[in-house]
Structures are given as structure tokens and as C-alpha cells.
Scaffold this motif. Sequence first.
Motif, short mmCIF file in Angstrom:
data_model
loop_
_atom_site.label_atom_id
_atom_site.label_comp_id
_atom_site.label_asym_id
_atom_site.label_seq_id
_atom_site.Cartn_x
_atom_site.Cartn_y
_atom_site.Cartn_z
N LEU A 77 13.08 -23.15 25.12
CA LEU A 77 12.82 -24.52 25.56
C LEU A 77 12.42 -24.57 27.03
O LEU A 77 11.62 -25.41 27.45
CB LEU A 77 14.07 -25.38 25.34
N HIS A 78 12.98 -23.65 27.80
CA HIS A 78 12.77 -23.59 29.25
C HIS A 78 11.28 -23.58 29.61
O HIS A 78 10.86 -24.26 30.54
CB HIS A 78 13.44 -22.31 29.78
N SER A 79 10.50 -22.82 28.86
CA SER A 79 9.08 -22.69 29.19
C SER A 79 8.29 -23.96 28.93
O SER A 79 7.13 -24.06 29.32
CB SER A 79 8.46 -21.53 28.40
N ASN A 80 8.92 -24.93 28.26
CA ASN A 80 8.25 -26.19 27.96
C ASN A 80 8.86 -27.36 28.73
O ASN A 80 8.67 -28.52 28.36
CB ASN A 80 8.32 -26.45 26.46
N ASN A 193 13.06 -27.80 14.18
CA ASN A 193 13.39 -26.38 14.09
C ASN A 193 12.16 -25.49 14.00
O ASN A 193 12.11 -24.41 14.58
CB ASN A 193 14.28 -26.13 12.87
N GLN A 194 11.14 -25.95 13.27
CA GLN A 194 9.94 -25.13 13.11
C GLN A 194 9.25 -24.91 14.45
O GLN A 194 8.83 -23.78 14.77
CB GLN A 194 8.98 -25.78 12.13
N GLN A 228 19.50 -16.56 10.57
CA GLN A 228 19.09 -16.28 9.19
C GLN A 228 17.74 -16.93 8.90
O GLN A 228 16.86 -16.32 8.29
CB GLN A 228 20.15 -16.78 8.21
N ARG A 229 17.59 -18.16 9.35
CA ARG A 229 16.32 -18.87 9.12
C ARG A 229 15.18 -18.21 9.89
O ARG A 229 14.08 -18.01 9.35
CB ARG A 229 16.48 -20.33 9.57
#
Length: 513
Positions: A77-80, A193-194, A228-229
Motif C-alpha cells: 500500500l505504501h507505494s500508492n 483484495n484483488q 493461502q489466497r
Amino acid sequence: MGKTTVIHHAPLVGYPDDKLYTVRVIDGVIDGIEEEVEGKYINGYDKASVEEIDLAGKEWLSPSMIDWHVHTKLAALHSNRLNLSNCQSASEVFESVKQALNDPKYDTSLERNLVGINMRNSNWTDEDLFSLEKMNELSIERPIFLLYNGYHSMWCNSLALEVGGYGSSLNHKGHLVEQEAFDMFPKLTTANNQVVDNWILQESKKAAAMGVTEIVDLEMEHNIVQWQRRYAAGNDYLRIHVGMYTPHIQDAIDLGLTSGDDVPHTDGLIKIGPYKIVTDGSLGSQTAFCHDAYPGTKDNHGIYYYPPESLSEMIETGLKHNFKFAVHAIGDYANHLTLQTISKASSKPRIGSTIEHAQLLDIEKDLPIFKDLGLIASIQPSHLVDDRDLCHKFWPGREHRAYAFKSIVDAGIPIKLGSDAPIAPMNPWEAMAVCITRAGQGDEKNPFIEAEILDLETAWKASTSNGKTRLEVGDRADLCILQSDPLKLDAAGLRAMKVNGTMLGGRWTHKTF
């Protein structure tokens, strides 16, 4: 027979530098290391079924890298997010936020919330400008969160407070510290999530390109199902040790899992990591728990989260279920109380347990206890560069006890290096460079407490995935192809290191050839 890779004419890090070697990898394990003799390469194996690589004596083969402290989702998230690290005052922060509100990069169609990160306040003279009213002047139409470096505190406008469940009737002043800030983390992003998983995949690829094959992920959420996802979606670039916090540890226990066990349906690549316990805050937010009060205050010693009996109960739960520990302790008093509590437990912690950060220490009183308990100091060298001004501001006269890397090693305590990404970028080469200089790039002639400089070999072993200087027969085939021998480099050379190949368990996760 499984996959075989043979690497010829390879200089090996940690071996005599006037010799070349053939290294044979079979089924993800280093099966052979042989000093080369003309015409002797793979000893009877059919060349047609073998991947052969010739380093021509010009590139070096070494163990891969590990980062012992990462917040994976937060780093992605940091990079955005809006980086405020270069702002030299509160006024500059406000101006940067105003510009960002009109920048397409931060458009609300991508992310409704505007999140600013990495505020560093050590030299600010106008920090008292921050208030809920000032935050609302920035915007009454968009939630705004402004986080200090270290992620232990933040400022919010009224809309951001509403996102966190703070209604106007609660009369909140807009400044969230420690647990309030931590509780806000899951609400900082609206990305699904995706989207986030794709960002994490890109971060995994970046890590592989730096030679990293393994991380300890200490993200503050239930990470078993998350990984897992991600693995099912193709993120198989790193070995992951999934840290467990108190709200999630029962989930692992109910599955019959403990530290080192395989997370189901991940083919052994993802494992249950340590039980993470946070005992105090951070230096920058003046919440690291210290013996002495912070300058300018009468009784602010920081925050220590647990009375000894509560921490003792948590330690006993971990011991009962055979977990390793990763216990966050930054202030010298936090380290002291934590070590004292662990020393009174029913048994010593499991081998591999760590004190995370161990930044501020009472060297004479606490290091002997640290060693006796068999704990590892999991340290983040790049924080030293970020915090040296904070040490002078908030820990004057005690700087010699801050980031005491050499004292820790000299006391016989093992160390492991990490980044705490995104608090500092994941970069093992930068971490080693800081260890051997106690300074940031371009400032090497101005070390922070020169007596605590660490030797390169110790820093190297604390960074490698096998914990050794060199590759050996029987090791997992987690390795790197490097442009030069890291053990012969200065800080500039380490920072300039190019990784031409990264292998994880016998398969390439990064290669330039």
C-alpha cells in the motif's frame, strides 16, 4: 529424476577467491559443490536433461537473502500513498496534501481516502499547527489520514475519524496514537483484495530481484487465509513466515498449527511464523517506553501495553503451544520489563524467538539476560539513519545505547537483519551498508556512534537465508548470482550490488540471463 541445474565456473562467496567451482542442484537442494577440474562437470548425469549455466568466473554465487521483519500488505500500500518524508515542517505537509488533492495519481476513483505517510518530525518547529480544525481545512469532502514515520500515530480530519467509527459526539481531537492508530489500519484503504494482492505480487517480484527468497511477515491481520489466497493466485516468489498476533493465534491453535508448520494448501512455501507481541510504542511518536521521561515532559515515559501478569499470560500461551516469539520492544524500560517477564516464564522461549527492534537498551543490566534467554535481536539497521536526529532530540545523553549493534553481538547475542518495510524499504544491501558505517548514503564520514559499527561478515550472516557465510552441500537451493563478492565490498559497493539471478528451492524467481 527431478530437475537438475548445474552452475559451472562459479566463484563462491565465502570460498577461496582464486578457485572456481561447479555447483549441482537436484530437486531444490544443493547436491554437490566441487572444485573444478578440466572436463569434470556433472559426474555422469545426462547433459540433455540438465539446465547448465556458465558464470565464466565473472559472477559470484551466494546464499540468498532473508528479511526478518516485513509488513507485506502495508509495504504494498505504501507505494500508492503520499510520501511526506521530505517535508521539513508541518506547513510543508499541509502544502503537499493540498497539491495531492488535485493530483490525478491520488484520484478518488482509485482510492477514496487520501493517506499521507512517513512524516518525520525531528526538526519541525511548527508541529503545534496540527489540529482537527487544520485537518478539516484541507478537506471536508474526503477522508485524510496523515501518518508519522513508524505508523504509531496519525492525524485525521473529521471524515477520517468517521471512517474509524469516531462520531462527532465523541469529541475526538483528531490525533490517534498507538492502539487507536493500529485499529485504524484496516480502514485506511478502500482497494479490494484483488487490487491489493496484485500490488503485493509486484512487491514480491521486487524482493526477488534484490536476492530475497524469504521474509517474516508481521502484518497486523489474520494472514493465514490471506496468504493461502495469494499463493493460489500465483504469488510463489518468497518463503513466507506468517506472524500471528493475539487476536489470531487461536486460529492457528484450532488448526493444530504452530511456528514452522506448513500453512495448508501452500506446498510448504508458506509457514506459520512467530507469535508477535507489541509491548511499547516508537521513539518518533514519543511512546517507546523508557526509564527516563522524554525531554520537556515531567512524566511521559512512553507507553507499555501490558502489566507483567498480562504479558506473562501471553508468553505462557505461546509456550504451551510451542510458538516462537517475536516481541516488539523499543524503549530501554520496555526491553527491561519484557526480558524480566520472559525470564520468569515456565520455560525458556523456543529457539529462534526474537526481540524485535531492541533499539534502546540498558547494555550492562539487560544484555546478560537477553543472552541467557537464548533470544535473537531482530534489528532494522536503516531505522538508525531515520532515527539518529530523533535520538538526539528525545534520547539526549544516551545515544551510545541506541542501536547498539556491536554491543549486542559482543555480548554473544545472535542478530538477524530486516527492514520493517515499509517503515524502511526492503533492501538487504542497504541494511548491511548501514551496519558497517552507521550512516546513510553519502554520510559515511559522519557515523552515528562509531564504536557500534559492525563488521561485514557478521552483517552478511545475519542477512543470508541459511544464516551462514556461504553455500554448503545439503542446503536448500535458495541462492543468488551476484555481480561481485559482497564480502570484499565497502558500503558504496553494497548499495550498488546487482543481483543477476535468484533461485528459490531450485527454481528461478529472478534472472537477467
